[in-house]
Design a protein around this motif. Structure first.
Motif, PDB file in Angstrom:
ATOM      1  N   TRP A 175      12.466  21.126  34.917  1.00 34.09           N
ATOM      2  CA  TRP A 175      13.834  20.747  34.534  1.00 34.09           C
ATOM      3  C   TRP A 175      14.624  21.974  34.079  1.00 34.09           C
ATOM      4  O   TRP A 175      15.785  22.140  34.456  1.00 34.09           O
ATOM      5  N   ARG A 176      14.003  22.855  33.281  1.00 37.45           N
ATOM      6  CA  ARG A 176      14.696  24.063  32.835  1.00 37.45           C
ATOM      7  C   ARG A 176      15.067  24.950  34.016  1.00 37.45           C
ATOM      8  O   ARG A 176      16.176  25.506  34.074  1.00 37.45           O
ATOM      9  N   LEU A 177      14.152  25.100  34.973  1.00 38.34           N
ATOM     10  CA  LEU A 177      14.450  25.943  36.137  1.00 38.34           C
ATOM     11  C   LEU A 177      15.652  25.420  36.907  1.00 38.34           C
ATOM     12  O   LEU A 177      16.508  26.195  37.353  1.00 38.34           O
ATOM     13  N   LEU A 178      15.724  24.113  37.067  1.00 40.33           N
ATOM     14  CA  LEU A 178      16.831  23.528  37.825  1.00 40.33           C
ATOM     15  C   LEU A 178      18.136  23.589  37.043  1.00 40.33           C
ATOM     16  O   LEU A 178      19.190  23.902  37.600  1.00 40.33           O
ATOM     17  N   THR A 179      18.091  23.285  35.749  1.00 41.44           N
ATOM     18  CA  THR A 179      19.340  23.261  34.976  1.00 41.44           C
ATOM     19  C   THR A 179      19.895  24.668  34.758  1.00 41.44           C
ATOM     20  O   THR A 179      21.108  24.867  34.813  1.00 41.44           O
ATOM     21  N   LEU A 234      15.242  10.988  38.808  1.00 45.51           N
ATOM     22  CA  LEU A 234      15.628  11.403  40.150  1.00 45.51           C
ATOM     23  C   LEU A 234      14.579  12.375  40.674  1.00 45.51           C
ATOM     24  O   LEU A 234      13.884  13.019  39.893  1.00 45.51           O
ATOM     25  N   THR A 235      14.468  12.502  41.989  1.00 35.73           N
ATOM     26  CA  THR A 235      13.572  13.504  42.551  1.00 35.73           C
ATOM     27  C   THR A 235      14.114  14.901  42.236  1.00 35.73           C
ATOM     28  O   THR A 235      15.307  15.071  41.938  1.00 35.73           O
ATOM     29  N   PRO A 236      13.283  15.935  42.305  1.00 28.62           N
ATOM     30  CA  PRO A 236      13.802  17.293  42.085  1.00 28.62           C
ATOM     31  C   PRO A 236      14.936  17.657  43.046  1.00 28.62           C
ATOM     32  O   PRO A 236      15.911  18.288  42.640  1.00 28.62           O
ATOM     33  N   LYS A 237      14.816  17.255  44.310  1.00 27.98           N
ATOM     34  CA  LYS A 237      15.858  17.583  45.290  1.00 27.98           C
ATOM     35  C   LYS A 237      17.177  16.909  44.928  1.00 27.98           C
ATOM     36  O   LYS A 237      18.247  17.545  44.971  1.00 27.98           O
TER      37      LYS A 237
END
Length: 290
Positions: free
Chosen positions: A187-191, A223-226
Motif C-alpha cells: 500500500w505504501r509503495l502504491l500511495t 480493491l486489487t493492486p491494479k
C-alpha cells in the motif's frame, strides 16, 4: 435516534468555520488514530432544499455519523439495480466507479475518511465485502453504533461529540486485526507513487507472487493492486485539477497517463464526467455537487 441535530457549541479544542449555508467544525484527532484516519470533521448544512452530489473514487473508506437528516438514497451510475436507501449513519467501502447521492437537505454530521488498512482494522471485516457498497453503520460496527449516535446527537457540544467518537474508535482499534506487513508495504509503495509503481515491482519488493499479493491485498484493502493503482492515479489528477490552471496534457503526464485521451477515458470510466466538468463542479463534503 433521540436527537435530530443542534446548532452546537464548538467547545474547547474545536474550530468552527462558516461557508455560506454550511458550518464546519474541526479539531486534530488523537495521535493513535493518525495512521488510520485521513480526514475528520463535523458539519451542518442549514439549507433544507434537496440536492444531488457525485461521489468519485478516492482510495479511502468513508464513515458518516448522521446527527440530523439522513441521506435519501445512494446509487451507482450505469447500474440498473435499485438505489440503496440509507436511513441513518453509514459506511462506504472503496469504490472503482462513480456514485450519486440524493439528499433532502438540512444535514448535520461527522464525516471521516479512513485509509483502507485503517478501515480494515477498525471494522474488523474483509474489506472486499464493503467494496462498492454503502451500509448502515450498525451493520458494520454492530448494535452499539446506534447508542453511540444517540449519545453524540443528544449533546450540543461538538468537542463532546468528537470525544465520544474518538473513544469508540480507539476501543475498536485496540481490538482490530493488524494488517499484514507485506500488504502495508505494498500500500505504501502504491500511495507514495500515486499509483505509478508497476504491480509486478510491488510484488517483487514484498516477496510475494502476483497471485498471492492480489489475494491478500484485496482482502485487506478492498480493491486489487491494479485497480488501486488506477484509482490513485485518478485521485491525484482530481486533486491537481482542483488547484486550477492545469494544462490537461501536462496533467496526464504528471499522473502517469499515456496521453490526454487516456486521461479523458479514465475520467469517463471512474467518474462518468470529463476532467473539465469535474473541475468546474462545486465540492461539498468530499463530493461534487450536481
Amino acid at each position: 435516534m433521540t436527537g435530530v441535530g443542534h446548532g452546537g457549541a464548538a467547545g474547547p479544542g474545536a474550530v468552527t468555520t462558516r461557508f455560506s449555508d454550511r458550518l464546519r467544525v474541526t479539531r486534530p484527532w488523537p495521535r493513535e488514530l493518525r495512521p488510520y484516519v485521513h480526514s475528520y470533521d463535523g458539519y451542518r448544512v442549514d439549507a433544507t432544499t434537496s440536492y444531488r452530489v457525485r461521489l468519485v473514487p478516492t482510495g479511502r473508506a468513508v464513515v458518516v455519523i448522521n446527527l440530523g437528516e439522513p441521506f435519501a438514497q445512494v446509487f451507482r451510475l450505469k447500474e440498473t439495480g435499485p438505489a440503496v436507501r440509507v436511513v441513518g449513519s453509514l459506511v462506504a467501502g472503496l469504490e472503482d466507479g462513480p456514485r450519486v447521492c440524493d439528499h433532502p437537505g438540512g444535514q448535520e454530521a461527522i464525516r471521516l475518511e479512513l485509509t483502507p488498512l485503517g478501515a480494515y482494522r477498525l471494522f474488523a471485516l474483509p474489506m472486499r465485502e464493503l467494496t462498492n457498497g454503502v451500509f448502515e453503520l450498525r451493520d458494520v460496527l454492530g448494535p452499539g453504533a446506534d447508542e453511540l449516535v444517540e449519545r453524540m446527537s443528544a449533546t450540543r457540544d461538538w468537542t463532546q461529540r468528537f470525544d465520544l467518537l474518538d473513544a469508540a474508535l480507539l476501543t475498536r482499534l485496540d481490538r482490530g486485526p493488524d494488517p499484514s506487513p507485506e500488504v502495508a508495504h505494498a500500500w505504501r509503495l502504491l500511495t507514495r507513487s500515486a499509483g505509478t509503481t508497476p504491480v509486478a515491482r510491488v510484488a517483487a519488493e514484498v516477496g510475494w507472487s502476483h497471485a498471492h499479493l492480489v489475494r491478500r491485498f484485496t482482502h485487506q484493502v478492498g480493491l486489487t493492486p491494479k485497480t488501486t493503482a488506477r484509482v490513485l492515479r485518478f485521485h491525484r489528477s482530481v486533486e491537481l485539477l482542483s488547484r486550477g490552471g492545469t494544462d490537461l496534457r501536462q496533467l496526464a503526464a504528471a499522473c502517469g497517463f499515456y496521453d490526454q485521451a487516456h486521461l479523458n477515458r479514465e475520467f469517463r470510466a471512474l467518474a462518468d464526467i470529463t476532467p473539465a466538468g469535474l473541475a468546474n463542479a462545486r465540492r461539498v463534503e468530499g463530493a461534487h455537487e450536481l
